[in-house]
Design a protein around this motif. Structure first.
Motif, short mmCIF file in Angstrom:
data_model
loop_
_atom_site.label_atom_id
_atom_site.label_comp_id
_atom_site.label_asym_id
_atom_site.label_seq_id
_atom_site.Cartn_x
_atom_site.Cartn_y
_atom_site.Cartn_z
N ALA A 1 70.83 -28.02 -48.95
CA ALA A 1 70.56 -27.76 -50.36
C ALA A 1 69.26 -28.41 -50.83
CB ALA A 1 71.73 -28.26 -51.21
N GLU A 2 68.84 -29.47 -50.16
CA GLU A 2 67.62 -30.17 -50.56
C GLU A 2 66.37 -29.52 -49.97
OE1 GLU A 2 67.86 -34.28 -49.59
OE2 GLU A 2 69.88 -34.52 -50.35
N LEU A 3 66.55 -28.61 -49.04
CA LEU A 3 65.40 -28.03 -48.34
C LEU A 3 64.49 -27.25 -49.29
CD1 LEU A 3 64.41 -28.02 -45.40
CD2 LEU A 3 65.44 -25.75 -45.16
N LEU A 4 65.08 -26.64 -50.33
CA LEU A 4 64.30 -25.80 -51.24
C LEU A 4 63.26 -26.60 -52.02
CD1 LEU A 4 67.07 -23.46 -52.69
CD2 LEU A 4 65.61 -23.12 -50.70
N LEU B 1 65.80 -18.33 -45.43
CA LEU B 1 66.63 -18.14 -44.25
C LEU B 1 65.92 -18.62 -42.99
CD1 LEU B 1 68.07 -14.59 -45.03
CD2 LEU B 1 69.20 -16.80 -45.35
N THR B 2 64.61 -18.33 -42.91
CA THR B 2 63.84 -18.78 -41.75
C THR B 2 63.77 -20.30 -41.70
OG1 THR B 2 62.52 -16.74 -41.82
CG2 THR B 2 61.62 -18.59 -40.58
N ALA B 3 63.60 -20.92 -42.87
CA ALA B 3 63.54 -22.38 -42.92
C ALA B 3 64.85 -23.01 -42.44
CB ALA B 3 63.21 -22.84 -44.34
N LEU B 4 65.98 -22.43 -42.87
CA LEU B 4 67.28 -22.93 -42.41
C LEU B 4 67.41 -22.81 -40.89
CD1 LEU B 4 69.55 -21.40 -45.19
CD2 LEU B 4 68.89 -23.80 -44.95
N LYS B 5 66.95 -21.69 -40.36
CA LYS B 5 66.99 -21.49 -38.91
C LYS B 5 66.10 -22.50 -38.20
CE LYS B 5 65.49 -18.23 -35.33
NZ LYS B 5 64.49 -19.17 -34.79
N GLU B 6 64.90 -22.72 -38.74
CA GLU B 6 63.96 -23.64 -38.09
C GLU B 6 64.52 -25.05 -38.00
OE1 GLU B 6 59.76 -21.41 -39.35
OE2 GLU B 6 60.45 -23.20 -40.41
N PRO C 1 74.29 -23.33 -46.91
CA PRO C 1 75.38 -24.03 -46.22
C PRO C 1 75.48 -25.47 -46.67
CG PRO C 1 73.48 -23.79 -44.78
CD PRO C 1 73.16 -23.00 -46.02
N ALA C 2 76.66 -26.03 -46.50
CA ALA C 2 76.88 -27.43 -46.89
C ALA C 2 76.31 -28.40 -45.87
CB ALA C 2 78.37 -27.68 -47.09
N SER C 3 76.20 -27.98 -44.61
CA SER C 3 75.71 -28.87 -43.56
C SER C 3 75.05 -28.03 -42.47
CB SER C 3 76.84 -29.71 -42.97
OG SER C 3 77.82 -28.85 -42.40
#
Length: 490
Positions: free
Chosen positions: A291-294, A390-395, A46-48
């Protein structure tokens, strides 16, 4: 003539010199396998973030020493001590060392093996003949140099070495993730200790209020303005408030011991000086963009590194299907029927060149099964990596929502606490004047105690939510070029 050991080595070197170009070509042929690259996995980010927050603008970098943002010198000291003394973290560091050793071992297969063997023997035989007893000696000395090498025709050794380096990267990232989890665990354990101490203080204040009101009821009872039932009910309230202190005191000591284990200290005698969560600053956490989370979470980097290692395992398994395994051996030896290596006399020189070819004719599908198993394992790791992302985005979104929610709830609970404290004061005055009964006073007392407990729990939850957000964002971690490389001197 006398043949010195030094001269022997010179003769061996001359004998091998003629084969040097062939050996160099063999080594280069084995080392020219195509390097592995990280397998790409398509995943739309996602963008945000879905959860809006007023805490801080998005896109700002998180400080790697994020625990400093709580403005608690004691917390900083505890985290620093834990990062250097925690047993689990030390074990994780040892696993990194083991992975470095595995990389060196895998890299050793890219080079020839050289063995030097020196031996000397002296024997004596006594035999009885017609002429009498005859003795004879049986002496022998030998020095041999052997070189062997398996030419990596299909790149399996290089793939195995690159897979080991990817596994080393994953282990290093696991260590970074363990450090992040440990720092978060220390912070949350510290909050828990302070929260229990504050709960104890609230319980003691509640007991003091109950005892003060008991004195009022007792005075009214003496003057006939209150019944014996009122006196008994307030005495029960005092006893219940006093009894509530004991389990909280036990929980506080247990939490201190749990914190000591995280820090790596002996639990007995461990102590922290802070007494209240009100002295701790709740920071404004800046969330990185999705996008920076990876590249900011070590657990995701570790999962990606394991994908690279799985790709290497597939390459190794495929190489086993290819025809011909080529091994070259070269040996040279000098022997003599004399005792002692210092001066070989009448030497006998031998040299051997061995070329070995191996081809699997039939294995019942074992090698192909290994390829298919490696490919299946890679697909499993791909899905595990995708789930981790996906879990990281949710967290992160969950933590953002919790930070904002806890901030608003704490403000609301603080207002409720202030109003219940005012209500208790008014109820006490009205009871003294006889305008209200004891039931109203007891309700006001219970309401204040509950409101103070709720406010404390919201403060604790808000601090924990901030820690969870730091952890979900990766705690300011970023991969470096040195990750995955063996330590200096290794």
């Amino acid at each position: 003539m006398i043949f010195s050991f030094h001269n022997f080595l010179q003769r061996l070197a001359g004998r091998l010199r003629a084969n040097a170009l062939a050996w160099v070509a063999a080594v280069l042929a084995g080392g020219c396998a195509v390097p592995l690259h990280a397998p790409g996995v398509a995943l739309e980010l996602p963008a945000s973030w879905s959860e809006a927050t007023l805490a801080a603008p998005a896109g700002q970098a998180v400080d790697a020493a994020w625990w400093h943002s709580f403005a608690s010198a004691e917390l900083t000291s505890l985290v620093t001590e834990a990062l250097s003394g925690n047993p689990d973290l030390a074990a994780a560091a040892e696993r990194v060392l083991q992975a470095e050793i595995a990389v060196r071992s895998a890299g050793a297969t890219l080079f020839p093996a050289v063995n030097l063997n020196a031996s000397t023997r002296r024997g004596q035989t006594r035999e009885q003949t017609d002429q009498g007893r005859v003795s004879s000696s049986n002496d022998a000395s030998a020095v041999a140099l052997a070189v062997s090498y398996e030419i990596d025709l299909w790149g399996s050794n290089v793939a195995n070495w690159q897979g080991s380096k990817a596994s080393l990267k994953a282990t290093r990232y696991d260590l970074a993730a363990a450090r992040l989890s440990l720092a978060a665990g220390v912070a949350n354990a510290y909050w828990q200790v302070l929260a229990l101490r504050e709960r104890l203080e609230i319980a003691r204040r509640n007991l003091a209020i109950a005892e003060r009101l008991f004195a009022v009821v007792e005075a009214r009872y003496r003057y006939g303005a209150a019944s014996a039932l009122d006196l008994s009910r307030q005495r029960s309230t005092v006893l219940a408030a006093r009894d509530a202190l004991l389990p909280l005191e036990v929980q506080e000591r247990q939490s201190l011991r749990a914190l000591a284990i995280l820090v790596g200290r002996v639990p007995q005698g461990f102590e922290v000086s802070a007494r209240s969560l009100e002295d701790v600053t709740v920071p404004a956490v800046a969330p990185a963009l999705p996008a920076e989370l990876l590249v900011r979470r070590p657990d995701l980097a570790a999962a990606e590194a394991r994908l690279v290692a799985a790709e290497a395992n597939i390459a190794v398994a495929r190489a086993a299907l290819f025809p011909l395994k080529l091994q070259i051996g070269l040996s040279s030896a000098v022997s003599s029927a004399e005792f002692g290596l210092g001066g070989l006399a009448n030497p006998v020189d031998t040299a051997n060149l061995t070329l070995s070819l191996m081809q699997t004719i039939f294995d019942g599908g074992r090698l192909r099964g290994q390829v298919e198993a490696s490919q299946s394992q890679r697909r499993v790791l791909v899905e595990s990596w995708r789930k981790a992302v996906l879990t990281a985005l949710k967290e992160v979104d969950d933590a953002l929502a919790a930070v904002e929610q806890r901030r608003l709830q704490e403000a609301a609970r603080r207002q409720i606490r202030d109003e219940t404290a005012r209500a208790l004061q008014l109820s006490t005055l009205r009871y003294k004047e006889g305008s209200d009964g004891l039931t109203t006073l007891l309700d006001a007392q219970r309401s204040l105690f509950s409101a103070e407990e709720d406010l404390l729990q919201q403060r604790l939850a808000r601090l924990s939510a901030a820690v969870d957000l730091y952890k979900a964002l990766g705690g300011g971690w970023q991969a470096t070029d040195a990750d995955g490389e063996p330590a200096a001197g290794g």
